[in-house]
Structures are given as structure tokens and as C-alpha cells.
Design a protein around this motif. Structure first.
Motif, PDB file in Angstrom:
ATOM      1  N   PRO A 158       0.814  -1.222   0.000  1.00  0.00           N
ATOM      2  CA  PRO A 158       0.000   0.000   0.000  1.00  0.00           C
ATOM      3  C   PRO A 158       0.848   1.273   0.000  1.00  0.00           C
ATOM      4  CG  PRO A 158      -0.862  -1.584   1.583  1.00  0.00           C
ATOM      5  CD  PRO A 158       0.466  -2.109   1.129  1.00  0.00           C
ATOM      6  N   LEU A 159       2.153   1.127   0.270  1.00  0.00           N
ATOM      7  CA  LEU A 159       3.025   2.286   0.407  1.00  0.00           C
ATOM      8  C   LEU A 159       3.912   2.512  -0.803  1.00  0.00           C
ATOM      9  CD1 LEU A 159       4.154   1.675   4.107  1.00  0.00           C
ATOM     10  CD2 LEU A 159       2.156   2.936   3.269  1.00  0.00           C
ATOM     11  N   ILE A 160       4.067   1.520  -1.672  1.00  0.00           N
ATOM     12  CA  ILE A 160       4.957   1.634  -2.823  1.00  0.00           C
ATOM     13  C   ILE A 160       4.278   1.016  -4.046  1.00  0.00           C
ATOM     14  CG2 ILE A 160       7.207   1.036  -3.809  1.00  0.00           C
ATOM     15  CD1 ILE A 160       8.299   0.839  -0.972  1.00  0.00           C
ATOM     16  N   GLN A 161       4.279   1.761  -5.149  1.00  0.00           N
ATOM     17  CA  GLN A 161       3.672   1.303  -6.402  1.00  0.00           C
ATOM     18  C   GLN A 161       4.669   1.520  -7.532  1.00  0.00           C
ATOM     19  OE1 GLN A 161       0.543   3.700  -8.610  1.00  0.00           O
ATOM     20  NE2 GLN A 161      -0.755   2.122  -7.697  1.00  0.00           N
ATOM     21  N   ILE A 162       4.756   0.548  -8.443  1.00  0.00           N
ATOM     22  CA  ILE A 162       5.692   0.641  -9.566  1.00  0.00           C
ATOM     23  C   ILE A 162       4.929   0.422 -10.865  1.00  0.00           C
ATOM     24  CG2 ILE A 162       7.767  -0.296 -10.643  1.00  0.00           C
ATOM     25  CD1 ILE A 162       8.816  -1.052  -7.971  1.00  0.00           C
ATOM     26  N   SER A 163       5.170   1.303 -11.838  1.00  0.00           N
ATOM     27  CA  SER A 163       4.565   1.186 -13.159  1.00  0.00           C
ATOM     28  C   SER A 163       5.651   0.909 -14.190  1.00  0.00           C
ATOM     29  CB  SER A 163       3.818   2.471 -13.533  1.00  0.00           C
ATOM     30  OG  SER A 163       2.777   2.729 -12.620  1.00  0.00           O
ATOM     31  N   PHE A 164       5.317   0.086 -15.185  1.00  0.00           N
ATOM     32  CA  PHE A 164       6.251  -0.266 -16.237  1.00  0.00           C
ATOM     33  C   PHE A 164       5.680   0.109 -17.602  1.00  0.00           C
ATOM     34  CE2 PHE A 164       7.036  -3.207 -12.746  1.00  0.00           C
ATOM     35  CZ  PHE A 164       8.421  -3.188 -12.635  1.00  0.00           C
TER      36      PHE A 164
END
Length: 298
Positions: A158-164
Motif C-alpha cells: 500500500p506504500l509503494i507502487q511501480i509502473s512499467f
């Protein structure tokens, strides 16, 4: 570098200190491009940038204002480690290039704590074609596909999101490609107070160099513990960006020459291009990593 704000987040602050040192001491290759006038049609790329608590201007930023090839390269950012489990921040060689019809950014040996690892991150656009290539990429130790699908987002916690491989077009047809985009506290601007685990908080501590209590239970408690007042994401980190304007027929020669390094081929083969051009040479060879004494402080 202009616009930096130094705060107590030791990991990211240390990375910024390394950027400032590297910009002075590391080897720069290529020509520093002129800044295009507003409204000009230009190809552009950069290897790394950050915004939020800490703003880091794009590194190895290039613009082709006249269609000629421009390149920029920075060698060594952060502290390289030999331990696969080491919690360090390191970027090997940061390269960007642009010319009429195409733009590309690449970063070798990416180490973002234990979160993200890759031998090479390459982001490109070539006419209407665009993509992201990850060589030996892993996320939390799990293998990533070499060519991630467009605009794929993964919630690490919930604290870190990564997009590619985020791709978008402006109203004038300009194609924008962001290779990897990391958001810290991505949900800080919504009304959902997600629950967090001790592991989630520990991962955030590692990234920010903080010492938050591991018994925090919700995202809002984390935000309060950090003393944040903004409703936007705490920090955004970009690894690789390429921009190609819509040149119409002018860009056809570049878009159709089949030598763009993409895995989608026009010759009817299996589409599993390994990034090589027709004569077997690497279309975008990873430059050799040169060690630089640029420790991350903190």
C-alpha cells in the motif's frame, strides 16, 4: 543541480548527494543539447529523474532540436554492491540519445534496495513504435518479463507502487514513454486508508532511511508519522523516458526500417526479438560499467 530540497530521508537524500558529486566528477560523453523553444517539434530522452519530497532534474537529458543525433552519458551514481541482498541504491551507466524520429534512454545495473534489480533498463520510441526492455529484471526477487506490456502497474505494498512501460499521447500526437515509475505513498491523495504490515513499513524505512515504528497499522498512520501535510504522492522516481513527436510522413523512414530494437517485428517471425538488428549486432548494447567512487551518504 537546481531545485533540490534536502530533508531527513537519508536514502533519497544520499542519492541526491551522489548526483551532485557525479555531475562534477564523472565522465560526461556527448554534446549538451540546446534547449528547444516552446512549440518546436523535438525528440527527447532522459535516464533518471525524481519529484516530490526531493526534486532531481532529469539526468542525461537530451533534445534533438535540429534532427541531428545528440547523446549524453553519466557513469556511476550511488554505491555499487556485490551482495544481491544489499540494501543500496545504485545506477551504473545512464545514457540518453535522440535524433529525428527516435529517442532512447538506458540505465545499466539498476539496484533499488531489495525492491528492483536489473542489468539493463532500456526505454525507447521510434516513430509510432515504443517500449521498455528489462534485462535480468526482478521485483522483490521475482523475475520480470523482458518486454513488459504497456502501462502495467504493480502494487508492491500500500506504500509503494511501480509502473512499467507507461505510454501516452499528447493532443498533438506526441508519444511519451516512461520506462519505470516508482511512487512512494501513491494513495496519499485518496480517501482509502489501507492497512499495512510490518513488512510494508520496513520496506518504506529502507527506501527513505527512516525509522518508523513497525507497529503502524494503516496508511494514514504512516503519513502522520512522517509528518506529511501534502495529499500527493510522497516521492516519484523515474528510470528512463523517451518522447517522439508525431512527424507524419517525415518519421516513416525511422519507424519502418526495422532497426528499432523492439520485439515486435514486421518480418513475420516469432516476435521474440532479443534487441538485435538484422546483421546480428546489438541495436542498443549495454555500455560497460565503470566504477566511480560516489558513495550514498547517510
Amino acid at each position: 543541480m537546481k531545485g533540490h530540497t534536502y530533508v531527513t530521508n537519508k536514502r533519497i537524500a544520499g542519492a541526491v548527494a551522489a548526483v551532485a558529486t557525479a555531475a562534477t566528477a564523472a565522465l560526461l560523453i556527448g554534446v549538451t543539447p540546446a534547449v528547444a523553444d516552446e512549440g518546436d517539434v523535438v525528440e527527447s530522452a532522459y535516464a533518471f529523474a525524481a519529484s516530490g519530497l526531493l526534486d532531481i532534474d532529469p539526468i542525461s537529458f537530451v533534445e534533438s532540436t535540429d534532427g541531428e543525433l545528440v547523446q549524453d552519458e553519466l557513469i556511476g551514481l550511488g554505491e555499487r554492491t556485490d551482495d544481491a541482498e544489499a540494501a543500496g541504491i545504485f545506477l551504473g551507466v545512464l545514457n540518453a540519445e535522440a535524433e529525428e524520429g527516435r529517442a532512447q534512454a538506458s540505465v545499466t545495473r539498476v539496484e533499488l534496495l531489495e525492491i528492483l534489480r536489473a542489468d539493463l533498463v532500456r526505454t525507447w520510441c521510434d516513430g509510432d513504435d515504443a517500449g521498455l526492455e528489462l534485462v535480468t529484471g526482478t521485483l522483490l526477487g521475482e523475475e520480470l518479463p523482458r518486454f513488459p506490456v504497456g502501462s502495467e502497474t504493480i502494487d508492491v505494498s500500500p506504500l509503494i507502487q511501480i509502473s512499467f512501460n507507461n505510454q501516452s499521447r499528447d493532443t498533438d500526437g506526441t508519444l511519451n514513454v516512461t520506462g519505470i515509475e516508482i511512487h512512494v505513498l501513491p494513495g496519499a491523495d485518496d480517501d482509502v486508508d489501507e492497512r499495512v504490515t510490518r513488512e510494508d513499513v520496513g520496506l518504506l524505512n529502507s527506501l527513505l532511511g527512516e525509522n518508523l515504528p513497525l507497529d503502524l497499522l494503516t496508511e494514514n498512520q504512516v503519513v502522520d508519522a512522517l509528518g506529511l501535510t501534502s495529499d500527493e504522492a510522497l516521492q516519484t522516481i523515474v528510470i528512463g523516458s523517451a518522447t517522439c513527436p508525431d512527424r507524419g510522413d517525415d518519421g516513416d523512414d525511422h519507424a519502418d526500417d526495422g532497426d528499432n530494437g523492439d520485439h515486435n517485428d514486421d518480418d513475420g517471425d516469432d516476435g521474440d526479438d532479443d534487441g538485435k538488428d538484422d546483421d546480428g549486432d546489438d541495436a542498443a548494447p549495454a555500455p560497460a560499467i565503470v566504477e566511480a567512487d560516489l558513495p550514498v551518504t547517510g
